[in-house]
Write an enzyme that holds these catalytic residues in place. Structure first.
Site, PDB file in Angstrom:
ATOM      1  N   ARG A 305       0.846  -1.124   0.011  1.00  0.00           N
ATOM      2  CA  ARG A 305      -0.056   0.048   0.027  1.00  0.00           C
ATOM      3  C   ARG A 305       0.800   1.278   0.056  1.00  0.00           C
ATOM      4  NH1 ARG A 305      -4.844  -1.466   4.223  1.00  0.00           N
ATOM      5  NH2 ARG A 305      -5.416  -3.319   2.959  1.00  0.00           N
ATOM      6  N   LYS A 411     -17.257  -1.521   8.694  1.00  0.00           N
ATOM      7  CA  LYS A 411     -16.112  -2.502   9.285  1.00  0.00           C
ATOM      8  C   LYS A 411     -16.550  -2.169  10.776  1.00  0.00           C
ATOM      9  CE  LYS A 411     -12.519  -0.008   7.863  1.00  0.00           C
ATOM     10  NZ  LYS A 411     -11.125  -0.176   7.807  1.00  0.00           N
TER      11      LYS A 411
HETATM   12  C1  TSB Z   1      -9.518  -7.977   6.124  1.00  0.00           C
HETATM   13  N1  TSB Z   1      -9.887  -6.606   2.558  1.00  0.00           N
HETATM   14  C2  TSB Z   1      -9.773  -6.497   3.894  1.00  0.00           C
HETATM   15  C3  TSB Z   1      -9.495  -7.839   4.791  1.00  0.00           C
HETATM   16  O1  TSB Z   1     -10.033  -8.998   3.932  1.00  0.00           O
HETATM   17  C4  TSB Z   1      -8.624  -5.281   4.289  1.00  0.00           C
HETATM   18  O2  TSB Z   1      -7.663  -5.115   3.648  1.00  0.00           O
HETATM   19  N2  TSB Z   1      -9.022  -4.644   5.373  1.00  0.00           N
HETATM   20  S1  TSB Z   1      -8.113  -3.324   5.867  1.00  0.00           S
HETATM   21  O3  TSB Z   1      -7.870  -2.534   4.776  1.00  0.00           O
HETATM   22  O4  TSB Z   1      -8.488  -2.895   6.985  1.00  0.00           O
HETATM   23  O5  TSB Z   1      -6.636  -3.923   6.420  1.00  0.00           O
HETATM   24  C5  TSB Z   1      -6.624  -5.225   7.054  1.00  0.00           C
HETATM   25  C6  TSB Z   1      -5.657  -4.666   8.305  1.00  0.00           C
HETATM   26  O6  TSB Z   1      -4.418  -4.535   7.761  1.00  0.00           O
HETATM   27  C7  TSB Z   1      -5.957  -3.537   9.122  1.00  0.00           C
HETATM   28  O7  TSB Z   1      -7.065  -3.883  10.147  1.00  0.00           O
HETATM   29  C8  TSB Z   1      -4.923  -3.055   9.843  1.00  0.00           C
HETATM   30  O8  TSB Z   1      -4.561  -3.948  11.002  1.00  0.00           O
HETATM   31  C9  TSB Z   1      -3.556  -3.719   8.801  1.00  0.00           C
HETATM   32  N3  TSB Z   1      -3.000  -2.522   8.239  1.00  0.00           N
HETATM   33  C10 TSB Z   1      -3.731  -1.599   7.419  1.00  0.00           C
HETATM   34  N4  TSB Z   1      -2.656  -0.923   6.851  1.00  0.00           N
HETATM   35  C11 TSB Z   1      -1.550  -1.027   7.145  1.00  0.00           C
HETATM   36  C12 TSB Z   1      -0.044  -0.797   7.212  1.00  0.00           C
HETATM   37  N5  TSB Z   1       0.027   0.364   6.493  1.00  0.00           N
HETATM   38  N6  TSB Z   1       0.713  -1.341   7.959  1.00  0.00           N
HETATM   39  C13 TSB Z   1       0.547  -2.495   8.561  1.00  0.00           C
HETATM   40  N7  TSB Z   1      -0.708  -3.025   8.821  1.00  0.00           N
HETATM   41  C14 TSB Z   1      -1.757  -2.273   8.150  1.00  0.00           C
END
Ligand code: TSB
Ligand code: ZN
Length: 583
Positions: A305, A411
Site C-alpha cells: 500500500r 467495518k
Molecule cells: C480484512 N480486505 C480487507 C481484509 O479482507 C482489508 O484489507 N482490510 S483493511 O484495509 O482494514 O486491512 C486489514 C488490516 O491491515 C487492518 O485492520 C490493519 O490492522 C492492517 N493494516 C492496514 N494498513 C497497514 C499498514 N500500512 N501497515 C501495517 N498494517 C496495516
C-alpha cells in the site's frame, strides 16, 4: 495518558502555550512566519517558516527560556474581533496567515488574540494570561510540508506540551520516557527483530532471524485456530491485473492507496493492496450450493500500500505487509453467526496475548464522499443497519466513526494504542454486499434460485507486521516462552568441568524442538547470568558440579532470582505445560 484535546482546560492551556512558543520564536527570529499551531492529543505543535534556519536542540533550549521569561511577565491574553479586510491588513507581512484569511468565507467574523507584543490569528479559546503556561516542555521538532503537501515548502514543526502543575508535567515526562523504552522500533533494534534499509525503501522492513521466529510462531498459532474453525487456506500472487482491480472497484475507489501500475508485455499489473479479488475468483472457480456455505478462504497474504513516507513507522505502518486475511462467503441468514464467531476469535486471541486495552469502532461511510465510497445509498444503509443490528444483538460496546468504512462496506475495527503515536486498527471484521455482486458470485439456494452470497472480510491480527509491533510494546520485549526467539539459555558454571553435560542438555532440548543457546564463553558466571536477563531469555539453565553429578537441571525464570532444581523429566514436563498455556 489522557487525551489533551478531550479536556477543556488542558486544551485551552496547550493552545495558549502554542501562542507562547510562537511569541518566543518571533523574539528570537524576527522574520519568522507562522502557519498553524493546533492542540493535539499529547500537547500542541506550531508550524513555522524560519527562512534558511533549521532548528537544533540548543535552539529549543533558547526558545524555551524565552517562553519562560514571557510567561513570568504574565501578560493577559486578549481577544479581539475584526473583519476580513482588517485581518488582511493586520497580517500583511505573513503570507501564511494571508493564505488562511483568504480561505475564510466572506463576511465571517475573524478573531485574534494578543499577548503583549504578539498577536495571532486564532479562533480561541485561550487561558486568561500567559502566566498559566508555566509548566511546559518543548519535546521535539521535525520538518513538515506546508499544507501537508509534499510539493510545497518544508516548514519547521515544534512540538510541546503544557500542564497546570509541575507534578503533572513530571508525571507525563516520566510516562513518555517509559513509553519510549518500549517503543517497538527501539526493542526491535536491541533484540535484532527487524531492520530497514534505504536501498530496500521506506516502509519495507526486513525481518531478521529473531523477528522471523516470532512471525512464524504467530502464523502457526493463528493457522491452527483457523483450521479448527473450518478455514481453508490458499496461496495467491501478490500482483493482479489492473482489470482485476477495476472489476473489484479498488481502481476507482482505492487507487491513491496503491502502488502505480506496471506494464509487462501487454498486460497492466498492480501490486495488490488487498486480497479480496483473488479470493473472490477462488470462490467463483466452482459452483456452490447453499449447503457449502459458509466458505472461509484464508491466506497469509502480502500486500502493498502507498503510505505517505512521513507516516511509515517500524512494523506498525508499512508499505509492504502481510495480512492474516480471510474472506467468509455466507448466506444472508449466516451473517450474524459468522460475525459472532469472528468476534469470539478476536476476543480469544486477545485473551491469549493479555491484550486488555482496546476499543471497538463501528466504521461507517461518509455519505458526502462519493469518491471514496461506492455510490449506492440503499446498499450502504442496508449494510450499516445490518452490522449495527448484529453488534447490538451481540452486546458489543462500540463507538461509531463516520468516514472510516472500507469503500465496499462498513467495518467493525478494533483500535489499540501504541507506545508512541495515535491509535491504530488491529483486528477488523467487515460486511460486504458489493464485491460479490461485482464479481457475479452466486450460490444455488434451497428453492433452486441463484442468489448472491455476502462476504465478511476479516483479519484477526490485522497484519503480522502491525500485530508484532503491538505485542513487542505490550510485552515490553519480554516474550512468553512459546514466542521467544531464544527460549532457553544454558550456562555451564565452568567450561572445564561442566561443558559436556551442558552440551548434552542442549541437544536433549533441541531434540524436543526448543530454541536453545549455549553460552560457553570464557566469562564469569555472574556476568553471563546478568546478560541472559538483559537479553530477556525466558529460562536460564545453570549447570555446575551438583547438576552433573545428579543429572539434574537448575534453572531460573526471567524476572526471578529463585533457582529451581529438578530432574530432566520434570523439567520437560514443566516446559510442555508452559508451552500449552499460551498466556
Ligand atoms: C480484512 N480486505 C480487507 C481484509 O479482507 C482489508 O484489507 N482490510 S483493511 O484495509 O482494514 O486491512 C486489514 C488490516 O491491515 C487492518 O485492520 C490493519 O490492522 C492492517 N493494516 C492496514 N494498513 C497497514 C499498514 N500500512 N501497515 C501495517 N498494517 C496495516
Ligand atoms: Zn478483503
Amino acid at each position: 495518558m489522557q487525551n489533551i484535546k478531550e479536556n477543556e482546560y488542558l486544551s485551552k492551556l496547550n493552545h495558549s502555550c502554542a501562542h507562547l512558543l510562537a511569541q518566543a520564536v518571533k523574539h528570537l527570529y524576527p522574520n519568522a512566519c507562522f502557519w498553524v499551531g493546533p492542540v493535539i492529543e499529547e500537547g500542541f505543535y506550531y508550524d513555522m517558516d524560519l527562512g534558511s534556519e533549521s532548528l537544533t536542540e540548543e535552539d529549543l533550549e533558547r526558545i524555551s527560556k524565552e517562553m519562560k521569561k514571557i510567561s513570568k511577565d504574565g501578560k493577559r491574553i486578549v481577544r479581539e474581533e475584526i473583519t476580513k479586510d482588517e485581518a488582511l491588513k493586520k497580517f500583511q507581512n505573513d503570507p501564511y496567515k494571508i493564505d488562511l484569511i483568504e480561505s475564510f468565507p466572506e463576511g465571517e467574523v475573524i478573531s485574534c488574540y494578543t499577548q503583549g507584543d504578539f498577536t495571532d490569528l486564532c479562533r480561541g479559546p485561550h487561558v486568561e494570561s500567559v502566566k498559566e503556561c508555566k509548566y511546559f516542555k518543548l519535546l521535539k521538532f521535525s520538518g513538515s510540508y506546508y499544507k501537508g503537501d509534499s510539493n510545497e515548502k518544508v516548514l519547521q514543526r515544534v512540538y510541546g506540551v503544557c500542564f497546570p502543575t509541575e507534578e503533572e508535567l513530571d508525571d507525563y515526562l516520566k510516562e513518555l520516557e517509559e513509553r519510549k523504552q518500549r517503543d517497538h522500533r527501539k526493542i526491535g533494534k536491541e533484540q535484532e527483530l527487524f531492520m530497514n534499509h534505504e536501498l530496500v525503501g521506506a516502509g519495507m522492513p526486513l525481518w531478521l532471524p529473531n523477528g522471523a521466529i516470532i512471525r512464524k510462531e504467530l502464523e502457526n498459532y493463528i493457522y491452527e485456530k483457523e483450521q479448527k474453525l473450518g478455514y481453508l487456506h490458499v496461496y495467491t500472487p501478490c500482483v493482479g491485473t489492473v482489470n482485476l482491480y477495476k472489476t473489484s472497484g479498488h481502481w476507482e475507489h482505492y487507487q491513491e492507496n496503491m502502488f502505480p501500475m506496471m506494464k509487462v508485455d501487454d498486460e497492466e499489473f498492480v501490486l495488490r493492496p488487498m486480497n479480496c479479488p483473488h479470493h473472490m475468483l477462488i470462490y467463483k472457480n466452482k459452483l456452490h450450493s447453499y449447503r457449502d456455505l459458509p466458505i472461509r478462504i484464508g491466506e497469509f497474504a502480502t500486500d502493498f500500500r502507498y503510505e505517505a513516507s512521513g507516516s511509515v513507522k517500524g512494523l506498525e505502518r508499512v508499505r509492504c505487509m502481510c495480512q492474516n486475511d480471510a474472506h467468509l462467503f455466507v448466506t444472508p441468514e449466516q451473517i450474524k453467526e459468522e460475525f459472532q464467531k469472528v468476534v469470539q476469535l478476536i476476543l480469544d486471541v486477545y485473551k491469549d496475548f493479555g491484550i486488555k486495552n482496546y476499543k471497538f469502532r463501528l466504521s461507517l461511510r461518509d455519505k458526502e464522499d462519493k469518491e471514496k465510497y461506492f455510490d449506492d445509498d440503499e446498499m450502504w444503509d442496508n449494510a450499516e443497519n445490518k452490522l449495527r443490528e448484529v453488534l447490538n444483538e451481540l452486546n458489543i460496546d462500540y463507538y461509531e466513526a463516520i468516514g472510516e468504512a472500507a469503500f465496499y462496506g462498513p467495518k467493525l475495527d478494533v483500535e489499540v494504542k501504541p507506545a508512541i503515536g495515535p491509535e491504530v486498527t488491529l483486528s477488523t471484521c467487515q460486511l460486504d454486499f458489493l464485491l460479490p455482486r461485482r464479481f457475479d458470485l452466486t450460490y444455488v439456494d434451497k428453492d433452486g434460485e441463484k442468489k448472491v452470497p455476502v462476504v465478511l472480510h476479516r483479519a484477526i491480527f490485522g497484519t503480522f507486521d502491525r500485530f508484532t509491533a503491538f505485542i513487542i510494546e505490550e510485552l515490553k520485549g519480554v516474550f512468553p516462552l512459546w514466542l521467544s526467539p531464544t527460549q532457553i539459555n544454558v550456562i555451564p558454571v565452568n567450561n572445564l568441568y561442566h561443558l559436556d553435560y551442558a552440551k548434552s542438555v542442549v541437544s536433549m532440548l533441541q531434540n524436543e524442538k526448543f530454541r536453545v543457546e549455549l553460552d560457553d564463553r570464557n566469562e564469569k558466571l555472574s556476568y553471563k547470568m546478568r546478560e541472559s536477563v538483559v537479553k530477556k531469555n525466558p529460562i536460564t539453565i545453570i549447570l555446575g558440579q551438583k547438576e552433573v553429578d545428579e543429572k539434574n537441571i537448575s534453572y531460573r525464570l526471567y524476572g526471578s532470582d529463585e533457582t529451581h532444581t529438578v530432574s530432566t523429566e520434570e523439567f520437560l514436563e514443566y516446559l510442555k505445560e508452559r508451552m500449552e498455556k499460551k498466556n
